[in-house]
Design a protein around this motif. Structure first.
Motif, mmCIF file in Angstrom:
data_model
loop_
_atom_site.group_PDB
_atom_site.id
_atom_site.type_symbol
_atom_site.label_atom_id
_atom_site.label_comp_id
_atom_site.label_asym_id
_atom_site.label_seq_id
_atom_site.Cartn_x
_atom_site.Cartn_y
_atom_site.Cartn_z
ATOM 1 N N MET A 1 86.522 47.247 5.098
ATOM 2 C CA MET A 1 86.493 45.374 4.904
ATOM 3 C C MET A 1 86.881 44.805 6.172
ATOM 4 O O MET A 1 85.943 43.833 6.161
ATOM 5 C CB MET A 1 88.412 45.751 4.000
ATOM 6 C CG MET A 1 87.878 43.781 3.248
ATOM 7 S SD MET A 1 86.300 43.440 2.628
ATOM 8 C CE MET A 1 87.215 43.390 1.221
ATOM 9 N N GLN A 2 87.647 45.316 6.631
ATOM 10 C CA GLN A 2 87.415 44.301 8.265
ATOM 11 C C GLN A 2 86.656 44.522 8.874
ATOM 12 O O GLN A 2 85.184 43.982 9.760
ATOM 13 C CB GLN A 2 88.750 44.612 8.793
ATOM 14 C CG GLN A 2 89.337 45.580 9.174
ATOM 15 C CD GLN A 2 88.631 45.895 11.124
ATOM 16 O OE1 GLN A 2 88.522 44.805 11.965
ATOM 17 N NE2 GLN A 2 88.288 46.964 10.901
ATOM 18 N N LYS A 3 85.660 45.503 8.689
ATOM 19 C CA LYS A 3 84.237 46.084 9.810
ATOM 20 C C LYS A 3 83.289 45.088 8.571
ATOM 21 O O LYS A 3 82.499 44.954 9.346
ATOM 22 C CB LYS A 3 84.926 47.552 9.863
ATOM 23 C CG LYS A 3 82.834 48.201 10.302
ATOM 24 C CD LYS A 3 82.363 49.256 10.440
ATOM 25 C CE LYS A 3 81.323 49.759 10.641
ATOM 26 N NZ LYS A 3 81.484 51.310 11.083
ATOM 27 N N PHE A 4 83.106 45.452 7.500
ATOM 28 C CA PHE A 4 82.913 44.511 6.335
ATOM 29 C C PHE A 4 82.256 43.477 6.993
ATOM 30 O O PHE A 4 81.479 43.097 7.046
ATOM 31 C CB PHE A 4 82.504 44.890 4.508
ATOM 32 C CG PHE A 4 81.912 43.846 4.655
ATOM 33 C CD1 PHE A 4 80.630 44.886 4.427
ATOM 34 C CD2 PHE A 4 82.142 42.682 3.804
ATOM 35 C CE1 PHE A 4 79.586 43.913 3.488
ATOM 36 C CE2 PHE A 4 81.332 42.293 2.964
ATOM 37 C CZ PHE A 4 79.735 42.108 2.619
ATOM 38 N N MET A 5 82.997 42.292 6.980
ATOM 39 C CA MET A 5 83.321 41.206 7.408
ATOM 40 C C MET A 5 83.044 40.643 8.722
ATOM 41 O O MET A 5 82.280 40.182 9.200
ATOM 42 C CB MET A 5 84.467 40.684 7.356
ATOM 43 C CG MET A 5 85.151 40.336 5.492
ATOM 44 S SD MET A 5 83.974 39.210 4.197
ATOM 45 C CE MET A 5 84.250 37.907 4.801
ATOM 46 N N ARG A 6 82.926 41.500 9.522
ATOM 47 C CA ARG A 6 82.972 41.421 11.041
ATOM 48 C C ARG A 6 81.493 42.236 11.342
ATOM 49 O O ARG A 6 80.923 41.117 12.640
ATOM 50 C CB ARG A 6 83.781 41.943 12.165
ATOM 51 C CG ARG A 6 85.657 41.389 11.765
ATOM 52 C CD ARG A 6 87.008 41.993 12.986
ATOM 53 N NE ARG A 6 87.979 41.389 13.186
ATOM 54 C CZ ARG A 6 88.685 41.102 12.580
ATOM 55 N NH1 ARG A 6 88.960 42.088 11.923
ATOM 56 N NH2 ARG A 6 89.736 40.612 12.406
ATOM 57 N N ALA A 7 81.039 42.631 10.960
ATOM 58 C CA ALA A 7 80.432 43.273 11.962
ATOM 59 C C ALA A 7 79.092 43.145 10.552
ATOM 60 O O ALA A 7 77.781 42.961 11.199
ATOM 61 C CB ALA A 7 80.155 45.055 11.491
ATOM 62 N N VAL A 8 79.105 43.167 9.253
ATOM 63 C CA VAL A 8 78.152 42.012 8.332
ATOM 64 C C VAL A 8 77.768 41.610 8.022
ATOM 65 O O VAL A 8 76.713 40.636 8.354
ATOM 66 C CB VAL A 8 78.643 43.185 6.869
ATOM 67 C CG1 VAL A 8 76.936 43.098 6.328
ATOM 68 C CG2 VAL A 8 78.321 45.140 7.159
ATOM 69 N N ILE A 9 79.256 40.263 8.019
ATOM 70 C CA ILE A 9 79.030 38.855 7.256
ATOM 71 C C ILE A 9 79.001 37.944 9.326
ATOM 72 O O ILE A 9 77.948 37.085 9.386
ATOM 73 C CB ILE A 9 79.731 38.817 6.778
ATOM 74 C CG1 ILE A 9 80.287 38.978 5.414
ATOM 75 C CG2 ILE A 9 79.812 37.299 6.426
ATOM 76 C CD1 ILE A 9 79.137 39.166 4.756
ATOM 77 N N GLY A 10 79.523 38.332 10.029
ATOM 78 C CA GLY A 10 79.996 37.868 11.445
ATOM 79 C C GLY A 10 80.646 37.156 11.283
ATOM 80 O O GLY A 10 80.500 36.560 12.186
ATOM 81 N N THR A 11 82.110 37.540 10.711
ATOM 82 C CA THR A 11 82.768 36.520 11.073
ATOM 83 C C THR A 11 84.647 37.304 10.861
ATOM 84 O O THR A 11 84.551 38.168 10.391
ATOM 85 C CB THR A 11 83.274 35.111 9.918
ATOM 86 O OG1 THR A 11 84.158 34.252 9.776
ATOM 87 C CG2 THR A 11 83.326 36.206 8.093
ATOM 88 N N SER B 1 82.099 38.196 16.503
ATOM 89 C CA SER B 1 82.349 36.268 17.038
ATOM 90 C C SER B 1 83.659 36.491 17.702
ATOM 91 O O SER B 1 84.329 38.092 17.501
ATOM 92 C CB SER B 1 82.582 36.267 15.087
ATOM 93 O OG SER B 1 83.225 34.910 15.972
ATOM 94 N N ASP B 2 83.772 36.304 19.606
ATOM 95 C CA ASP B 2 84.986 35.883 19.488
ATOM 96 C C ASP B 2 86.000 34.695 18.895
ATOM 97 O O ASP B 2 87.181 34.378 19.573
ATOM 98 C CB ASP B 2 85.376 35.184 20.961
ATOM 99 C CG ASP B 2 83.896 34.098 20.909
ATOM 100 O OD1 ASP B 2 83.579 33.784 20.432
ATOM 101 O OD2 ASP B 2 84.050 34.173 21.935
ATOM 102 N N LYS B 3 85.694 34.435 17.683
ATOM 103 C CA LYS B 3 86.307 32.823 17.455
ATOM 104 C C LYS B 3 87.275 33.769 15.982
ATOM 105 O O LYS B 3 86.933 34.087 15.615
ATOM 106 C CB LYS B 3 85.511 32.301 16.282
ATOM 107 C CG LYS B 3 86.248 30.997 15.905
ATOM 108 C CD LYS B 3 84.952 30.253 14.722
ATOM 109 C CE LYS B 3 86.144 29.100 14.615
ATOM 110 N NZ LYS B 3 84.967 28.179 13.441
#
Length: 896
Positions: free
Chosen positions: A332-342, A587-589
């Motif tokens: 899930m965290q990979k999906f949000m970071r790698a796919v969605i970008g957040t 993202s680094d945010k």
């Protein structure tokens, strides 16, 4: 261990001095039958089935109690022995109901098996037969004393393992039986917790579980990890005809052995609840209609892409889940970071133990339990503060009772008189929200008396002087004024804790769920470092984590500021490593915490959310505000096994699989990563969460090709140094406690060995008392505190277990007799509890267990959504809601 030599059946063997003939025989591979004996109980020798001949002894002796000695000669299988054993079994059967074929234990009965072994073919019952009433007064256990063989295993297991002392011998002679005090039904026993441990010990059909989803001998048993609290018990799921029909103890379980609690043993019937979600649903014209997986995932992928393209990646957020396996939280965290970008991903640790992660990381460099659960029974001093383990973490509660049985000294600090407060040597009934003052007061007493460990302070810590300066004003008198704890109790607690060779701290949400939750945690770290009680066995700071995988969800990076293994998203090297592995720019945010997500939605900045395995409208503080946040979204996806309050607002519902329907791993509160094993096929058209996320990712153009959760763990381990040694193969039998830095590492029983902290030197924090955000006043004169009860755990599954709901069907709000009398409220009356945010109704529970002016409620019941009353104010570091203190008014409900 000194060894001695003896002869068993002509074979010379060696055995440990002090062991029994039975133990020595089993070590030598010699089988001796038993009936009253269990390896984890004190031997009793009452059944006489294990008799053997010992040269020089008068008559036959019981192997389970007879100690070995040098040169002893033992015979275990002579004609006389066989005849004696057969006679014992025949005598038992002579007064035993002859109904094996209809008995629940048929083919799984130890007496039946012994009868077969000894060739007992027929028994003619003679004389009077016992005619005891069958006790089926509760939803969990049937007690049929007519089938009891008086082996005493249930009595001993209740006394020695669960330490409840519920069962005892009653009557005499022919009428002897095992029963609760005064021969009452189990449902009326004041101290039976329906853990089922007695059932696990019974060799016959005298104690059996009530059927869950079917009857009969299971087709298979599958060892797995419990889905309820953070203790991480292992047990066997009993499967018949593709259904879960029961739970039985598995003695190979490292954490719990034969112990279970009522939820783990009897509450998993929710898996086959008729209210399970079984097919995707899409809301059309305000109503949910069934859809195919293809249609549902296509819609989600399209909407997520549109929102991302229109508003940017940070307009989307996800809530991951401590109910789901590690691999699902990682993906899930990979999906949000790698796919969605957040980095807008968070989970329910935010509302329970985020202050533990932040506080212990700041003080020790690692935000987790320092020691291990199975150290508890051997602890000499235990300081329990802000926790109620006999209800919220029952197996740890049992192990603390075992410690008391072994002679430990217990200190309890809690606003309520919990069960363990009644067993404590010192109970400090402090006012809610005054923990820092109490801890500072204890530390000042320790310093003034010279009980601190100056060598440890000098060599292993920093900033001691800053802390010492702050606590100087916390005199016993000053602390008593803030906390309400008499100074003599404070001084005694400080003396007991500080002068022990080793002392252990246990805590949970009574420490973390405050506006100063992180400071509370760091205060406990101060206390442990002040006395050198960290970095060694039987000591440390031990948070009992909330839900089953709240530790693992954090470990996997389901947080807005870290990847798996607590690698900061702001760390360029860590980010570059994940970018290379995932093939994307990250993202680094730092992302939004859960409370911020609802604020951002209301402000129009957050447009879509993906909620997996959680129900924030029921679980988060100030539920009306949370609901408003969801209502402001343009698009909401909810993935769960049941329809939730949050789900009712969703645009798409995705049906997930329960823990019994998938593979993976959970990480318990002692950092032990353990296997979850699929026992049945997913119900209906539901799917494991990891498969759903994988398929959605593929729909969105980012390929994920995992075919099994083990592949997800392998990827996570390759990117996370503290988990580098993990794999499904290595955790298969006993699990591993992190850190596990390589494939040869055995895991870590306790952290910060010899004061070598993960952050270098342990850091003392100078912390002052801070009052709660909301205190009682003339309009709202009561102080509400919330918590868990033994018979329920999580709103996601509460109410769906028929057994648990039958036993505890509704909310009961604790109120002091003085307050109840003043308000003309009687026990069991309905009362209305109102805060500045909302109103709920519950039955009154009039009890002196709470302070005057205090009221206590759980949050388990859909009919009484307590979090509509609680606050949205939170910890200043982690934003964890202050569930433990809010001002309310209480009125007797007027019945129309």
């Amino acid at each position: 261990m000194e060894l001695i030599s003896l002869t068993i059946d002509g074979q010379t063997v060696q055995a440990c001095k002090g062991s029994t003939v039975l133990e020595a025989s089993r070590e030598a591979g010699v089988t001796i039958p038993t009936l009253c004996h269990l390896a984890d109980l004190t031997p009793e020798g009452s059944c006489r089935v294990c008799v053997v001949e010992v040269e020089g002894a008068r008559g036959l002796v019981t192997a389970c109690t007879y100690p070995v000695s040098e040169g002893m000669i033992v015979r275990t299988n002579t004609p006389a022995i066989r005849e004696a054993r057969k006679s014992v079994v025949e005598l038992m059967l002579a007064n035993h109901p002859q109904e094996c074929l209809s008995c629940q234990r048929n083919i799984d009965c130890e007496l039946q098996a012994l009868a077969s072994t000894f060739g007992v073919r027929e028994i003619k019952a003679e004389g009077e037969q016992r005619q005891f009433a069958i006790d089926d007064s509760n939803p969990f256990i049937i007690r049929d004393s007519n089938k009891c063989i008086l082996c005493g295993r249930c009595v001993r297991v209740c006394k020695e393992v669960q330490c409840c002392n519920t069962l005892e011998w009653t009557e005499r002679g022919f009428n002897t039986k095992v029963a609760p005090a005064f021969d009452t039904d189990m449902v009326d026993s004041s101290n039976c917790v329906f853990c089922g441990t007695c059932v696990s010990a019974c060799p016959v059909g005298a104690l059996t579980e009530k059927p869950m989803n079917g009857v009969g001998k299971p087709d298979k048993k599958v060892k797995t990890t419990c889905p309820f609290c953070g203790v991480g018990c292992n047990y066997d799921l009993n499967i018949k005809d593709g259904k879960l029909i029961g739970v039985t103890s598995n003695l190979t379980s490292v954490v719990n052995g034969r112990l279970t609690c009522v939820k783990g043993r009897f509450g998993t019937d929710y898996v086959h609840s008729p209210e399970r979600l079984t097919t995707p649903l899409i809301k059309k014209n305000g109503k949910f209609v069934e859809a195919s997986w293809e249609e549902a995932l296509d819609l989600i992928a399209t909407k997520f892409k549109e929102i991302k393209d229109t508003y940017g990646s940070d307009a989307l957020a996800a809530v991951s889940s401590a109910r789901c396996v590690n691999e699902e939280n990682y993906i899930m965290q990979k999906f949000m970071r790698a796919v969605i970008g957040t980095n807008n991903v968070d989970h329910c640790a935010r509302i329970c133990h985020a202050p533990t992660v932040a506080g212990l990381a700041a003080s020790f460099g690692s935000g987790a339990m320092t020691n291990s659960i199975n150290e508890a029974p051997q602890c000499k001093v235990i300081f329990l503060i802000g926790g109620n383990p006999t209800e919220a973490h029952p197996v740890i509660g049992a192990k603390i009772r075992q410690a008391l049985r072994n002679g430990a000294t217990l200190i309890v600090a809690d606003p309520r008189r919990i069960e363990l407060a009644g067993k404590a040597h010192v109970w400090m009934q402090l006012r809610p929200g005054t923990d820092i003052a109490l801890i500072n007061g204890m530390m000042r007493i320790i310093l003034k008396a010279g009980w601190h460990d100056q060598n440890f302070i000098n060599s292993c810590t920093t900033d001691f002087d800053k802390m010492a300066d702050v606590i100087e004003k916390y005199t016993p008198e000053y602390v008593e004024d803030i906390t309400g704890v008499p100074k003599h109790l404070l001084m005694e607690a400080a003396r007991i804790y500080a002068t022990a060779e080793r002392a252990s701290i246990f805590y949970t949400l009574g420490i973390t769920e405050h506006i100063c939750g992180t400071d509370n945690v760091m205060s406990l770290a101060n206390l442990a470092m002040l006395t050198g009680n960290v970095g060694k066995l039987y000591s440390g700071v031990n948070p009992m984590r909330g839900q089953n995988n709240v530790q693992g969800s954090c470990d996997m990076g389901a947080l807005p500021n870290v990847y798996s293994g607590y690698q900061a998203v702001t760390n360029a090297a860590a980010r570059e490593k994940f970018e290379k592995a995932w093939g994307v720019k990250l993202s680094d945010k730092v992302g939004l915490m859960m409370p911020d997500m609802f604020d951002a939605s209301i402000a129009g900045k957050l447009k879509a959310m993906y909620v997996m395995g959680e129900d924030p409208i029921r679980s988060d503080g100030d539920a009306h505000h949370v609901r408003k946040g969801f209502e402001h979204l343009e698009f909401l996806v909810v993935q769960n096994i049941f329809m939730t309050e949050t789900g009712k607002l969703a645009d798409v519902i995705l049906p997930a699989a329960s823990f019994a329907e998938k593979d993976g791993s959970f990480t318990n509160c002692e950092r032990r990563v353990q296997r979850v094993r699929q026992a049945i096929e997913p119900i209906g058209n539901s799917r494991p969460d990891w498969q759903i996320i994988r398929d959605l990712s593929n729909k969105m153009g980012y390929p994920m090709s995992y075919s099994h959760p083990s592949e997800i763990m392998d990827e996570m381990a390759s990117l996370s140094p503290m988990f580098a040694g993990l794999s499904f193969e290595r955790i298969d039998e006993k699990g591993l406690q992190w850190p596990v830095p390589d494939k040869e590492h055995p895991g870590s029983q306790y952290l910060h060995v010899d004061g070598k902290f993960a952050c270098g030197l342990g850091v003392f924090k100078a912390i002052d008392h801070q009052p709660p955000a909301e205190l009682p006043d003339a309009e709202y004169p009561f102080m509400l505190t919330t918590g868990r009860i033994l018979y329920h755990y999580c709103l996601t599954t509460a109410g769906y277990s028929k057994h648990l709901t039958e036993y505890r069907p509704e909310e009961r709000a604790m109120i002091h007799p003085d307050d109840a009398k003043r308000l003309n409220i009687a026990d069991q009356d309905y009362i209305t509890v109102t805060s500045r945010r909302g109103t709920v109704q519950a039955r009154a529970w009039v009890t002196t267990d709470v302070l005057p002016g205090g009221i206590w409620m759980s949050f388990h019941y859909h009919a009484c959504p307590t979090n509509e009353v609680t606050m949205g104010c939170g910890d200043k570091v982690t934003k964890t809601y202050e569930y433990k203190v809010c001002a309310v008014k209480v009125e007797k409900t007027v019945v129309q």
